[in-house]
Design a protein around this motif. Sequence first.
Motif, short mmCIF file in Angstrom:
data_model
loop_
_atom_site.label_atom_id
_atom_site.label_comp_id
_atom_site.label_asym_id
_atom_site.label_seq_id
_atom_site.Cartn_x
_atom_site.Cartn_y
_atom_site.Cartn_z
N ILE A 66 0.81 -1.20 -0.09
CA ILE A 66 0.12 -0.02 -0.15
C ILE A 66 1.11 1.22 0.06
O ILE A 66 0.65 2.14 -0.80
N ALA A 101 -4.09 -5.00 0.51
CA ALA A 101 -3.43 -4.29 -0.61
C ALA A 101 -4.31 -4.49 -1.82
O ALA A 101 -4.50 -3.37 -2.61
N PHE A 104 -6.90 -1.91 -1.73
CA PHE A 104 -6.43 -0.57 -1.83
C PHE A 104 -5.87 -0.18 -3.13
O PHE A 104 -6.17 0.85 -3.62
#
Length: 211
Positions: A66, A101, A104
């Motif tokens: 991220i 992740a 995101f």
Amino acid sequence: MTLLPDFIGDIAASASGLPFGKAVSSLVEGVWRKRQERAKEVFLDEMRRGNLPPSYVQVDDETIAILLRFNRAAMEGAAKRNLRLMARVFVGMARVHSIQADEFLSLADSLSSLRREEAVVLADLLCAFKAIEDGLIENNQKNVNAFQEAKEKSMARLSINEEGYLSFCGSLLRTGFVLSISGFDGGVYIASPMGKRLAKLVEIEAIDLDA
């Protein structure tokens, strides 16, 4: 154990060894340093706003992925408002103990490219649709009412006419945050499931979109 602020600050080290001449490399590295400093400032500021202590977040594979994506957006020159949106997504995930992740990265790809006008229109749409339960129903009057509320608000904020507003709605289709439904004069745009997910993670209407 690596602390989150330290990790954010160290990412910029990867900017060394750029494939340019010495003079150009010096200029590019100077720009990158400024952008990295801004990225770190924005990220940590959003953590403070969200009452999320850095020690609360574990630096693992998900977090690293991220932060690298966030850093890439900063290096590419994403506006501060876009960085704030991305940082708030991370804070929202961390607050519900769901740092993912994959999710995101998907949201960041759409958020990083938003223009100011698109961000305003999106913020007003998501705010208007917060009161509607999940499960989109085409031709539902609630959708129409929410759209009209968002349209009037955005047109006033941006000083644009209906044609201009609808053009921004149309451009937002690429993000996956909104959907277009037929059966109405002029068309109606509504929050998509992805948009509603974003609204649960981020109070987008609370962000200074002029920054």
